[in-house]
Write a protein that holds these residues in place. Structure first.
Motif, PDB file in Angstrom:
ATOM      1  N   TYR A  16       0.807  -1.226   0.000  1.00  0.00           N
ATOM      2  CA  TYR A  16       0.000   0.000   0.000  1.00  0.00           C
ATOM      3  C   TYR A  16       0.843   1.280   0.000  1.00  0.00           C
ATOM      4  CZ  TYR A  16      -4.391  -2.499   0.847  1.00  0.00           C
ATOM      5  OH  TYR A  16      -5.492  -3.297   0.736  1.00  0.00           O
ATOM      6  N   THR A  17       2.144   1.180  -0.227  1.00  0.00           N
ATOM      7  CA  THR A  17       2.959   2.397  -0.211  1.00  0.00           C
ATOM      8  C   THR A  17       2.549   3.356  -1.317  1.00  0.00           C
ATOM      9  OG1 THR A  17       4.640   1.237  -1.524  1.00  0.00           O
ATOM     10  CG2 THR A  17       4.963   1.297   0.860  1.00  0.00           C
ATOM     11  N   PHE A  18       1.987   2.816  -2.414  1.00  0.00           N
ATOM     12  CA  PHE A  18       1.526   3.688  -3.501  1.00  0.00           C
ATOM     13  C   PHE A  18       0.365   4.559  -3.036  1.00  0.00           C
ATOM     14  CE2 PHE A  18      -0.259  -0.542  -3.774  1.00  0.00           C
ATOM     15  CZ  PHE A  18      -1.624  -0.336  -3.857  1.00  0.00           C
ATOM     16  N   ILE A  19      -0.477   4.034  -2.121  1.00  0.00           N
ATOM     17  CA  ILE A  19      -1.580   4.835  -1.586  1.00  0.00           C
ATOM     18  C   ILE A  19      -1.027   5.929  -0.689  1.00  0.00           C
ATOM     19  CG2 ILE A  19      -3.613   4.790  -0.092  1.00  0.00           C
ATOM     20  CD1 ILE A  19      -4.245   2.049  -1.161  1.00  0.00           C
ATOM     21  N   ASN A  20      -0.079   5.572   0.168  1.00  0.00           N
ATOM     22  CA  ASN A  20       0.522   6.562   1.061  1.00  0.00           C
ATOM     23  C   ASN A  20       1.129   7.715   0.258  1.00  0.00           C
ATOM     24  OD1 ASN A  20      -0.160   4.795   3.083  1.00  0.00           O
ATOM     25  ND2 ASN A  20       1.901   3.966   3.339  1.00  0.00           N
ATOM     26  N   LYS A  21       1.861   7.382  -0.804  1.00  0.00           N
ATOM     27  CA  LYS A  21       2.493   8.423  -1.622  1.00  0.00           C
ATOM     28  C   LYS A  21       1.445   9.277  -2.324  1.00  0.00           C
ATOM     29  CE  LYS A  21       6.719   5.753  -2.478  1.00  0.00           C
ATOM     30  NZ  LYS A  21       7.535   5.020  -3.499  1.00  0.00           N
ATOM     31  N   SER A  22       0.402   8.627  -2.815  1.00  0.00           N
ATOM     32  CA  SER A  22      -0.621   9.356  -3.565  1.00  0.00           C
ATOM     33  C   SER A  22      -1.384  10.336  -2.683  1.00  0.00           C
ATOM     34  CB  SER A  22      -1.596   8.373  -4.205  1.00  0.00           C
ATOM     35  OG  SER A  22      -2.639   9.046  -4.853  1.00  0.00           O
ATOM     36  N   PHE A  23      -1.631   9.958  -1.421  1.00  0.00           N
ATOM     37  CA  PHE A  23      -2.413  10.803  -0.531  1.00  0.00           C
ATOM     38  C   PHE A  23      -1.571  11.829   0.224  1.00  0.00           C
ATOM     39  CE2 PHE A  23      -5.775   7.853  -1.339  1.00  0.00           C
ATOM     40  CZ  PHE A  23      -6.948   8.513  -1.017  1.00  0.00           C
ATOM     41  N   THR A  24      -0.268  11.728   0.157  1.00  0.00           N
ATOM     42  CA  THR A  24       0.589  12.671   0.877  1.00  0.00           C
ATOM     43  C   THR A  24       0.624  14.014   0.163  1.00  0.00           C
ATOM     44  OG1 THR A  24       1.975  10.894   1.751  1.00  0.00           O
ATOM     45  CG2 THR A  24       2.921  13.107   1.745  1.00  0.00           C
ATOM     46  N   ILE A  25       0.357  15.074   0.919  1.00  0.00           N
ATOM     47  CA  ILE A  25       0.353  16.434   0.392  1.00  0.00           C
ATOM     48  C   ILE A  25       1.085  17.350   1.367  1.00  0.00           C
ATOM     49  CG2 ILE A  25      -1.786  16.182  -0.954  1.00  0.00           C
ATOM     50  CD1 ILE A  25      -3.310  17.423   1.348  1.00  0.00           C
ATOM     51  N   PRO A  26       1.456  18.559   0.955  1.00  0.00           N
ATOM     52  CA  PRO A  26       2.118  19.490   1.875  1.00  0.00           C
ATOM     53  C   PRO A  26       1.234  19.804   3.086  1.00  0.00           C
ATOM     54  CG  PRO A  26       2.349  20.234  -0.394  1.00  0.00           C
ATOM     55  CD  PRO A  26       1.381  19.097  -0.416  1.00  0.00           C
TER      56      PRO A  26
END
Length: 385
Positions: free
Chosen positions: A53-63
């Motif tokens: 699920y690291t792709f989800i974490n990266k996709s949802f991470t914002i400033p």
């Protein structure tokens, strides 16, 4: 030869009947078993094989500045000193409520959410807070003047001192904003509570059972503790007519991280802090709040744990043997007073204790919980625990 032939036929008949019985049971439960197996396969595949699920974490991470916009709402009602002076809060209970649900809040204060009862009868401190937004038709005029439901809320809060309200519109599609409100309020104003529970205002909590269980967990010093009714490998709903509809552009993947049903779950203090920290850098536009909770938890390396007596979307059967182990049950409004009286009756312990009581209750629960298509309350395996 005649006797042997009869024995063979008798044996074959028993085998045939047994086979028919097994096949019948499998056919009755096939839909549920198949869905359960598929869900678990998807859950474990994504967790261990598809990049965890690291792709989800990266996709949802914002400033952080962008993430702050989701929680940048003003308090209309607040009680920053709710936990002040309390050094030994076992549980902070945050009840998601809608502004117009006056009777539901009144019923909770009189039954399972009665702080005085909990302190005097159960011997622990539990703080109960109702979190809510604004009625949509009042949101536009709230800064100019108060009126209608908002006036009633102000009066209710003066009497009870337990409403926390921000100026976002209280709607299904803003439930994630309410989730952010809960964890950020807890972090700011009640960070020393050893456990945090979030619940809907139409569930029933068997507070004596829950307090006993959490007290035991606290003595064991549990960490990374997150319990409830776990959804594993759940897929986004793509039907536009469903209120749970999630478009591909909002969530393009085949399955969600594991999460607990939003009707009611409990986390330990360290997990509550981790969820808060995760929310500071995640995109909260996904309006399925319990799924967003799962995304926050996955980002922090926390996994939910199944507790068979936490209900999902279903209502638990009414029976003494159920009350003995009950933690939560969903879908209670008109019957909450009667259920509270029945579930906390001393007769429950008398009937369910001892060897005979345990055997009796096992038989009862097998009958009540192992019925075909009865899946939204407690699972069949709860009958044996």
């Amino acid at each position: 030869m005649f006797v042997n032939f009869r024995r063979i036929r008798k044996c074959q008949l028993v085998q045939l009947m047994t086979t028919c019985l097994v096949l019948s049971v499998m056919m009755v439960y096939w839909e549920h078993l198949g869905g359960s197996v598929v869900s678990h396969v998807k859950s474990y595949s994504y967790r261990y094989l598809v990049n965890r699920y690291t792709f989800i974490n990266k996709s949802f991470t914002i400033p952080r500045q962008e993430a702050h916009m989701f929680s940048n709402h003003h308090y209309l009602l607040n009680h920053p000193y709710k936990c002040s002076g309390e050094k030994n809060v076992l549980l902070l209970l945050l009840v998601k409520s809608s502004p117009e649900n006056f009777e539901r809040r009144r019923a909770i204060r009189s039954t399972w959410g009665n702080e005085t009862y909990i302190r005097q009868t159960l011997g622990v401190t539990v703080k109960v807070v109702f979190v809510l937004g604004l009625k949509q038709h009042e949101a536009a005029q709230i800064r100019r003047s108060r009126g209608g439901i908002q006036d009633n809320l102000v009066h209710e809060d003066r009497l009870n001192g337990d409403l926390v309200q921000q100026d976002f519109v209280d709607s299904f599609h803003n439930l994630t904003l309410k989730l952010l409100l809960q964890f950020r309020w807890a972090h700011a104003y009640c960070p020393r509570a050893r456990f945090l529970m979030t619940s809907d205002d139409d569930i029933f909590v068997h507070m004596p059972n829950l307090v006993r269980y959490l007290h035991d967990m606290d003595r064991k010093g549990v960490t990374d503790f997150w319990i409830g009714r776990v959804h594993r490998g759940a897929s986004p709903i793509r039907r536009k007519e469903s209120k749970y509809y999630v478009p591909y552009e909002m969530y393009p993947w085949l399955t969600y991280p594991d999460y607990t049903a939003g009707a009611g779950y409990v986390v330990s203090r360290d997990v509550a802090n981790k969820i808060y920290q995760a929310s500071l850098t995640l995109n909260a536009s996904l309006y399925i709040d319990d799924v967003f909770m799962g995304i926050c938890a996955k980002a922090m390396g926390v996994l939910p744990q199944e507790h068979v007596y936490f209900s999902g979307e279903g209502k638990a059967p009414y029976h003494l043997c159920i009350y003995d182990k009950m933690m939560t049950s969903h879908g209670h409004v008109a019957d909450i007073y009667e259920l509270w009286k029945a579930a906390t009756n001393p007769e429950v312990k008398r009937v369910t204790s001892g060897l005979f009581g345990r055997l009796y209750c096992t038989a009862v629960k097998l009958t009540l919980l192992c019925r075909p298509y009865f899946f939204n309350s407690y699972p069949c395996k709860a009958a044996l625990l």
